[in-house]
Design a protein around this motif. Structure first.
Motif, PDB file in Angstrom:
ATOM      1  N   GLY A 155      31.278 -18.189 -65.233  1.00 29.13           N
ATOM      2  CA  GLY A 155      30.805 -19.948 -65.032  1.00 29.13           C
ATOM      3  C   GLY A 155      29.835 -20.227 -66.008  1.00 29.13           C
ATOM      4  N   PRO A 156      29.215 -21.065 -64.861  1.00 30.45           N
ATOM      5  CA  PRO A 156      28.166 -22.185 -65.575  1.00 30.45           C
ATOM      6  C   PRO A 156      27.222 -21.663 -64.858  1.00 30.45           C
ATOM      7  N   THR A 157      27.633 -21.784 -63.875  1.00 28.94           N
ATOM      8  CA  THR A 157      26.154 -21.007 -62.706  1.00 28.94           C
ATOM      9  C   THR A 157      26.567 -19.726 -61.442  1.00 28.94           C
ATOM     10  N   ARG A 185      26.602 -23.847 -57.521  1.00 28.97           N
ATOM     11  CA  ARG A 185      26.026 -25.183 -57.587  1.00 28.97           C
ATOM     12  C   ARG A 185      24.895 -25.168 -57.321  1.00 28.97           C
ATOM     13  N   SER A 186      24.643 -25.065 -56.252  1.00 25.96           N
ATOM     14  CA  SER A 186      23.639 -25.621 -55.094  1.00 25.96           C
ATOM     15  C   SER A 186      22.263 -24.757 -55.290  1.00 25.96           C
ATOM     16  N   ALA A 187      22.936 -23.303 -55.496  1.00 26.01           N
ATOM     17  CA  ALA A 187      22.116 -22.716 -56.086  1.00 26.01           C
ATOM     18  C   ALA A 187      21.415 -22.816 -56.617  1.00 26.01           C
ATOM     19  N   ARG A 246      20.849 -25.978 -58.004  1.00 29.17           N
ATOM     20  CA  ARG A 246      20.005 -27.164 -57.601  1.00 29.17           C
ATOM     21  C   ARG A 246      18.857 -26.575 -56.733  1.00 29.17           C
ATOM     22  N   LEU A 247      19.435 -25.459 -55.969  1.00 30.70           N
ATOM     23  CA  LEU A 247      17.807 -24.580 -55.715  1.00 30.70           C
ATOM     24  C   LEU A 247      16.690 -23.996 -56.306  1.00 30.70           C
ATOM     25  N   GLY A 248      17.078 -23.902 -57.345  1.00 31.13           N
ATOM     26  CA  GLY A 248      16.852 -22.951 -59.041  1.00 31.13           C
ATOM     27  C   GLY A 248      16.808 -22.148 -58.994  1.00 31.13           C
ATOM     28  N   TRP A 249      17.992 -21.513 -58.594  1.00 28.51           N
ATOM     29  CA  TRP A 249      18.540 -20.195 -58.770  1.00 28.51           C
ATOM     30  C   TRP A 249      19.095 -20.746 -60.063  1.00 28.51           C
ATOM     31  N   LYS A 250      19.338 -19.955 -60.666  1.00 29.30           N
ATOM     32  CA  LYS A 250      20.290 -19.830 -62.005  1.00 29.30           C
ATOM     33  C   LYS A 250      21.861 -19.905 -61.400  1.00 29.30           C
ATOM     34  N   GLY A 251      21.898 -19.548 -60.670  1.00 36.42           N
ATOM     35  CA  GLY A 251      23.381 -19.129 -60.296  1.00 36.42           C
ATOM     36  C   GLY A 251      23.741 -18.161 -58.864  1.00 36.42           C
ATOM     37  N   LEU A 252      24.938 -17.885 -58.234  1.00 38.11           N
ATOM     38  CA  LEU A 252      25.088 -16.144 -57.901  1.00 38.11           C
ATOM     39  C   LEU A 252      25.719 -15.279 -58.686  1.00 38.11           C
ATOM     40  N   TYR A 253      25.351 -14.339 -58.070  1.00 34.81           N
ATOM     41  CA  TYR A 253      26.080 -13.130 -58.237  1.00 34.81           C
ATOM     42  C   TYR A 253      27.589 -12.914 -57.603  1.00 34.81           C
ATOM     43  N   MET A 306      20.544 -20.332 -47.832  1.00 35.26           N
ATOM     44  CA  MET A 306      21.371 -19.618 -46.490  1.00 35.26           C
ATOM     45  C   MET A 306      21.989 -21.238 -45.045  1.00 35.26           C
ATOM     46  N   GLN A 307      21.605 -22.264 -45.826  1.00 33.38           N
ATOM     47  CA  GLN A 307      21.318 -23.329 -44.950  1.00 33.38           C
ATOM     48  C   GLN A 307      22.405 -23.734 -45.744  1.00 33.38           C
ATOM     49  N   ALA A 308      23.005 -24.281 -46.575  1.00 34.23           N
ATOM     50  CA  ALA A 308      23.548 -25.034 -47.636  1.00 34.23           C
ATOM     51  C   ALA A 308      24.817 -24.240 -47.481  1.00 34.23           C
ATOM     52  N   ALA A 309      24.832 -22.924 -47.011  1.00 27.09           N
ATOM     53  CA  ALA A 309      26.297 -21.888 -47.218  1.00 27.09           C
ATOM     54  C   ALA A 309      26.687 -22.405 -45.862  1.00 27.09           C
ATOM     55  N   ALA A 310      25.856 -22.498 -44.861  1.00 27.05           N
ATOM     56  CA  ALA A 310      26.731 -22.474 -43.472  1.00 27.05           C
ATOM     57  C   ALA A 310      26.660 -23.802 -43.252  1.00 27.05           C
TER      58      ALA A 310
END
Length: 286
Positions: free
Chosen positions: A63-65, A91-93, A95-102, A171-175
């Motif tokens: 996906g895009p992120t 998408r939160s990742a 916004r934090l500067g990551w390209k996204g998530l694996y 982790m704060q965003a996730a929790a």
């Protein structure tokens, strides 16, 4: 259709028939043999470590992120609530500067016991790699060969140089998401967050729970979606931020075991009869 736990005569009959025909097969072997979701409306059944998933929805491979990893396992299926959560967190990742998530394992197409996991049976658990993706155009082969980064030191008592402020923010965003029941991480990561979190905003820390084997990924567990009959919610997390309790994991827990302590026998593998009767209905259509 999948009925509530109060209306399951058909499911009981189907489960009994399947159990009789399955012989010595484990529930894991029965569910892993199904490569497609069941033809039912999406529904999480039972509990994370003893349940199944009706009408599973597949997280798109890319996906895009995000990118789903280890595609050969076919474990990128979940309840729609989990698929939405993964996409939101990715998408939160970003916004934090990551390209996204694996994204690692969610569930099998029909849930049920999964090789390598005690839970992940209802489509409401997901493993997310600690690796900040350098790119989101990995090939299928690369997704099988790439390993997640380890954030724990060799002595298991602290985080190493792979752990960053952006991990803590993620982790704060996730929790902080109200859909989340708890998140499992390696204990040193929990303690690093305890040391650095704001004194005014620590409620989210209570959802971060230390557990073995989570030094290269974090494991998110969602609550049952609202109104989901037959889905058993996990226990609520204890009150407080859990920081003092987490110290045990990097002190006493790492001491050599008592050689004279009685050994706990391994649990036998789950059979279909050990799962909610509705799981027979989920498993029966091919």
């Amino acid at each position: 259709m999948i009925r509530s736990a109060r209306a399951i005569p058909l499911a009981i009959a189907l489960a009994a028939g399947l159990a009789a025909g399955a012989g010595a097969q484990t529930a894991q072997s029965l569910f892993s043999a199904r490569s497609t979701p069941s033809p039912h409306p999406p529904h999480a059944i039972g509990q994370n470590a003893r349940g199944c998933l009706a009408g599973g929805v597949q997280l798109p491979e890319s996906g895009p992120t995000w990118q789903a990893m280890r595609l050969g396992r076919n474990h990128n299926w979940g309840h729609p609530a989990m698929i939405a959560y993964v996409e939101d967190l990715s998408r939160s990742a970003a916004r934090l500067g990551w390209k996204g998530l694996y994204v690692g394992d969610i569930s099998q197409p029909r849930g049920g016991p999964v090789k390598g996991h005690a839970s992940h049976q209802t489509g409401l658990d997901v493993d997310v790699w600690f690796t900040p993706p350098p790119r989101l155009d990995l090939s299928r082969r690369e997704r099988e060969q790439l390993s997640a980064i380890n954030v724990r030191s060799a002595d298991q008592r602290s985080v190493n140089g792979n752990w960053t402020k952006s991990h803590e923010a993620l982790m704060q965003a996730a929790a902080s998401d109200p859909r989340v029941n708890r998140i499992f991480v390696t204990a040193p990561a929990k303690l690093a967050m305890c040391a650095n979190a704001s004194r005014r905003d620590r409620a989210w820390l209570g959802k971060i729970r230390p557990w073995w084997g989570h030094n290269d990924h974090f494991h998110v567990r969602l609550n049952c979606p609202p109104g989901a009959q037959g889905c058993v919610n996990p226990d609520p997390v204890p009150a407080g931020d859990g920081c003092q309790e987490a110290v045990w994991w990097v002190t006493e827990a790492l001491e050599p075991p008592d050689p004279n302590a009685p050994k706990t026998p391994p649990k036998p593998p789950l059979r279909l009869a050990d799962l909610p009767p509705q799981c027979g209905e989920v498993l029966s259509p091919k």
